[in-house]
Motif scaffolding. Structure first.
Motif, PDB file in Angstrom:
ATOM      1  N   VAL A  53      49.382  -0.261 -15.791  1.00  0.00           N
ATOM      2  CA  VAL A  53      49.565   0.448 -16.933  1.00  0.00           C
ATOM      3  C   VAL A  53      48.460   0.325 -18.043  1.00  0.00           C
ATOM      4  O   VAL A  53      47.914   1.353 -18.443  1.00  0.00           O
ATOM      5  CB  VAL A  53      50.803  -0.026 -17.849  1.00  0.00           C
ATOM      6  CG1 VAL A  53      52.123   0.427 -17.138  1.00  0.00           C
ATOM      7  CG2 VAL A  53      50.655  -1.476 -18.286  1.00  0.00           C
ATOM      8  N   ARG A  54      47.828  -0.927 -17.801  1.00  0.00           N
ATOM      9  CA  ARG A  54      46.400  -1.100 -18.768  1.00  0.00           C
ATOM     10  C   ARG A  54      45.091  -0.269 -18.333  1.00  0.00           C
ATOM     11  O   ARG A  54      44.643   0.638 -18.889  1.00  0.00           O
ATOM     12  CB  ARG A  54      46.135  -2.587 -18.713  1.00  0.00           C
ATOM     13  CG  ARG A  54      46.885  -3.394 -19.548  1.00  0.00           C
ATOM     14  CD  ARG A  54      46.124  -4.842 -19.958  1.00  0.00           C
ATOM     15  NE  ARG A  54      45.933  -5.448 -18.556  1.00  0.00           N
ATOM     16  CZ  ARG A  54      46.732  -6.558 -18.072  1.00  0.00           C
ATOM     17  NH1 ARG A  54      47.935  -6.570 -18.552  1.00  0.00           N
ATOM     18  NH2 ARG A  54      46.664  -6.939 -16.957  1.00  0.00           N
ATOM     19  N   GLU A  55      45.304  -0.209 -16.672  1.00  0.00           N
ATOM     20  CA  GLU A  55      44.059   0.436 -16.202  1.00  0.00           C
ATOM     21  C   GLU A  55      44.349   2.176 -16.550  1.00  0.00           C
ATOM     22  O   GLU A  55      43.313   2.955 -16.698  1.00  0.00           O
ATOM     23  CB  GLU A  55      44.026   0.183 -14.551  1.00  0.00           C
ATOM     24  CG  GLU A  55      43.141   1.268 -14.058  1.00  0.00           C
ATOM     25  CD  GLU A  55      41.665   0.958 -14.228  1.00  0.00           C
ATOM     26  OE1 GLU A  55      40.808   1.755 -13.989  1.00  0.00           O
ATOM     27  OE2 GLU A  55      41.254  -0.197 -15.081  1.00  0.00           O
ATOM     28  N   LEU A  56      45.596   2.550 -16.581  1.00  0.00           N
ATOM     29  CA  LEU A  56      45.849   4.124 -16.681  1.00  0.00           C
ATOM     30  C   LEU A  56      45.733   4.359 -18.171  1.00  0.00           C
ATOM     31  O   LEU A  56      44.870   5.517 -18.312  1.00  0.00           O
ATOM     32  CB  LEU A  56      47.227   4.146 -16.334  1.00  0.00           C
ATOM     33  CG  LEU A  56      47.503   4.234 -14.955  1.00  0.00           C
ATOM     34  CD1 LEU A  56      49.196   4.310 -14.551  1.00  0.00           C
ATOM     35  CD2 LEU A  56      47.129   5.416 -14.099  1.00  0.00           C
ATOM     36  N   VAL A  57      45.905   3.601 -19.110  1.00  0.00           N
ATOM     37  CA  VAL A  57      45.401   3.957 -20.319  1.00  0.00           C
ATOM     38  C   VAL A  57      43.940   3.638 -20.368  1.00  0.00           C
ATOM     39  O   VAL A  57      43.583   4.659 -21.272  1.00  0.00           O
ATOM     40  CB  VAL A  57      46.371   2.928 -21.360  1.00  0.00           C
ATOM     41  CG1 VAL A  57      45.782   2.940 -22.702  1.00  0.00           C
ATOM     42  CG2 VAL A  57      47.773   3.082 -21.337  1.00  0.00           C
ATOM     43  N   ALA A  58      43.212   2.814 -19.826  1.00  0.00           N
ATOM     44  CA  ALA A  58      41.948   2.902 -20.061  1.00  0.00           C
ATOM     45  C   ALA A  58      41.298   4.130 -19.284  1.00  0.00           C
ATOM     46  O   ALA A  58      40.338   4.639 -19.913  1.00  0.00           O
ATOM     47  CB  ALA A  58      41.444   1.686 -19.205  1.00  0.00           C
ATOM     48  N   LEU A  59      41.999   4.533 -18.493  1.00  0.00           N
ATOM     49  CA  LEU A  59      41.243   5.705 -17.879  1.00  0.00           C
ATOM     50  C   LEU A  59      41.470   6.955 -18.800  1.00  0.00           C
ATOM     51  O   LEU A  59      40.530   7.865 -18.781  1.00  0.00           O
ATOM     52  CB  LEU A  59      42.141   6.123 -16.558  1.00  0.00           C
ATOM     53  CG  LEU A  59      41.598   5.311 -15.313  1.00  0.00           C
ATOM     54  CD1 LEU A  59      42.383   5.778 -14.066  1.00  0.00           C
ATOM     55  CD2 LEU A  59      40.237   5.872 -14.881  1.00  0.00           C
ATOM     56  N   ALA A  60      42.474   7.198 -19.406  1.00  0.00           N
ATOM     57  CA  ALA A  60      42.803   8.304 -20.371  1.00  0.00           C
ATOM     58  C   ALA A  60      41.818   7.968 -21.565  1.00  0.00           C
ATOM     59  O   ALA A  60      41.287   8.987 -21.930  1.00  0.00           O
ATOM     60  CB  ALA A  60      44.384   8.107 -20.661  1.00  0.00           C
ATOM     61  N   ASN A  61      41.680   6.963 -21.982  1.00  0.00           N
ATOM     62  CA  ASN A  61      40.847   6.585 -23.107  1.00  0.00           C
ATOM     63  C   ASN A  61      39.372   6.857 -22.627  1.00  0.00           C
ATOM     64  O   ASN A  61      38.421   7.281 -23.545  1.00  0.00           O
ATOM     65  CB  ASN A  61      40.898   5.293 -23.695  1.00  0.00           C
ATOM     66  CG  ASN A  61      42.286   5.273 -24.596  1.00  0.00           C
ATOM     67  OD1 ASN A  61      42.844   5.991 -25.140  1.00  0.00           O
ATOM     68  ND2 ASN A  61      42.774   3.845 -24.759  1.00  0.00           N
ATOM     69  N   GLY A  62      39.089   6.463 -21.532  1.00  0.00           N
ATOM     70  CA  GLY A  62      37.711   6.750 -20.974  1.00  0.00           C
ATOM     71  C   GLY A  62      37.292   8.068 -20.803  1.00  0.00           C
ATOM     72  O   GLY A  62      36.220   8.554 -20.701  1.00  0.00           O
ATOM     73  N   SER A  63      38.396   9.100 -20.665  1.00  0.00           N
ATOM     74  CA  SER A  63      38.183  10.422 -20.696  1.00  0.00           C
ATOM     75  C   SER A  63      38.261  11.080 -21.925  1.00  0.00           C
ATOM     76  O   SER A  63      38.549  12.308 -22.205  1.00  0.00           O
ATOM     77  CB  SER A  63      39.231  10.976 -19.528  1.00  0.00           C
ATOM     78  OG  SER A  63      39.113  10.499 -18.452  1.00  0.00           O
ATOM     79  N   GLY A  64      37.862  10.254 -23.089  1.00  0.00           N
ATOM     80  CA  GLY A  64      38.048  10.961 -24.569  1.00  0.00           C
ATOM     81  C   GLY A  64      39.217  10.633 -25.310  1.00  0.00           C
ATOM     82  O   GLY A  64      39.133  10.754 -26.572  1.00  0.00           O
TER      83      GLY A  64
END
Length: 359
Positions: A331-342
């Motif tokens: 879940v941490r990685e998925l949230v990081a991906l969303a934030n990394g996409s803006g």
């Protein structure tokens, strides 16, 4: 021009004289002439096309008020109106089909604990919610427990308390003992409680009409997951390396895709892609989709708000779910991906793994 008697006109149009009298009273199909002495209705031959259209639309099950609207339109707009009506019929039928499947599966299923060879299964889980990079506050709520998994995405000025209230209303499912034959009723009661809780929030201030939320939840029963879904949060299932979306978005854009008016590619960038047609809120259609899913050892479920699904590709989601074994790290990685996409929106994720219990 020779007028047709009501009997002749009824036979030619395949409408009964009784129906023709009703449609006259409603202003839907007015006779060309009514005999002033006998009151006998007479129709012009050129009225047959409209009468036949009315008959066909009635066979489709279209309400009279909507038929009256269709009959005022030119051919092209009338066809679009019929297409939209039928898409709604199919959506309603699909919802009833889901409920029928739920009932059949629920009533047909036998508790695996009755089998000496059944492996006892459980879930391990994690939940994470984040404000994102753009929004000032987080209106999402994510929850994971030993039985309940839930994501709610609030909207409007009261979105944050609305999403929290909806999820809190389901938390009694964590501790209550649910009789096997009472699962559907329990879920329905829980949704009613969530609806009332959200309405209580939305009625508490001057901007009450602006408070609402989506709600997507799964209840672990020991060998199955019961799904309740309202809105555009999603559930994905990773099984044997394949990722499946097992919810259907309740959005205007998705309905346009279902009707063939938009392609999935066009929907992804449509400016109104987040416009909901079902939600928990004042005046909203809160009819839930409900399903039962037989769990298999090794299954992985992801519940997420659209803050993830609209900015992170399905390929990236599948990669993370496949490559990272621990739910917390996932879940941490998925949230990081969303934030990394803006991180344009709040983002919430719940990950649950079905695993064999150690005895």
């Amino acid at each position: 021009m020779e007028l047709l008697t009501i009997g002749t006109f009824a036979k030619a149009s395949r409408l009964s004289p009784k129906a023709l009298r009703l449609y006259d009273e409603l202003g839907l199909l007015t006779p060309a002439r009514v005999d002033p002495v006998t009151g006998y209705r007479l129709y012009a031959p050129e009225q047959l096309d409209q009468a036949r259209l009315v008959a066909w639309l009635r066979r489709l099950g279209m309400p009279l008020a909507r038929i009256q609207q269709v009959c005022t339109l030119e051919a092209g707009p009338a066809a679009e109106e019929i297409r939209a009506f039928w898409a709604q019929v199919e959506a309603d039928t699909a919802a009833r089909r889901d409920l029928a499947t739920f009932l059949i599966d629920h009533l047909s299923w036998k508790d695996p604990a009755m089998s000496s060879i059944a492996k006892p299964l459980g879930i391990r889980y994690a939940a994470l919610s984040d404000t994102g990079r753009v929004r000032e506050s987080n209106q999402d709520t994510a929850y994971a427990g030993s039985r309940l998994l839930a994501v709610a995405d609030g909207y409007g000025s009261g979105g944050a308390p609305a999403s929290a209230a909806a999820v809190d209303a389901l938390k009694s499912l964590e501790t209550d003992s649910i009789p096997a034959g009472n699962l559907l009723n329990v879920l329905e009661d829980a949704i009613d409680q969530a609806k009332q809780a959200v309405h209580g929030i939305s009625g508490a201030g001057p901007s009450s009409e602006e408070a609402g939320t989506t709600l997507t939840a799964m209840l672990w029963t020991g060998s199955q997951l019961a799904l309740v879904h309202i809105g555009d949060s999603r559930v994905y299932l990773l099984r044997d390396g394949e990722l499946f979306q097992i919810t259907h978005d309740h959005t205007m854009v998705q309905s346009m895709v279902d009707e063939g008016r938009l392609s999935p590619e066009e929907a992804a960038s449509h400016p109104q892609r987040s416009l909901l047609i079902r939600a928990l809120g004042q005046g909203a259609d809160s009819t839930p989709d409900m399903r039962l899913h037989d769990a298999q050892q090794g299954d992985r479920y992801l519940l997420c708000s659209d803050g993830l699904s609209t900015v992170v590709s399905i390929e990236e989601i599948r990669r993370v779910l496949s490559d990272i074994s621990e739910p917390e790290q996932t879940v941490r990685e998925l949230v990081a991906l969303a934030n990394g996409s803006g991180g344009p929106d709040n983002v919430s994720c719940v990950v649950a793994d079905v695993m064999e219990l150690q005895q």
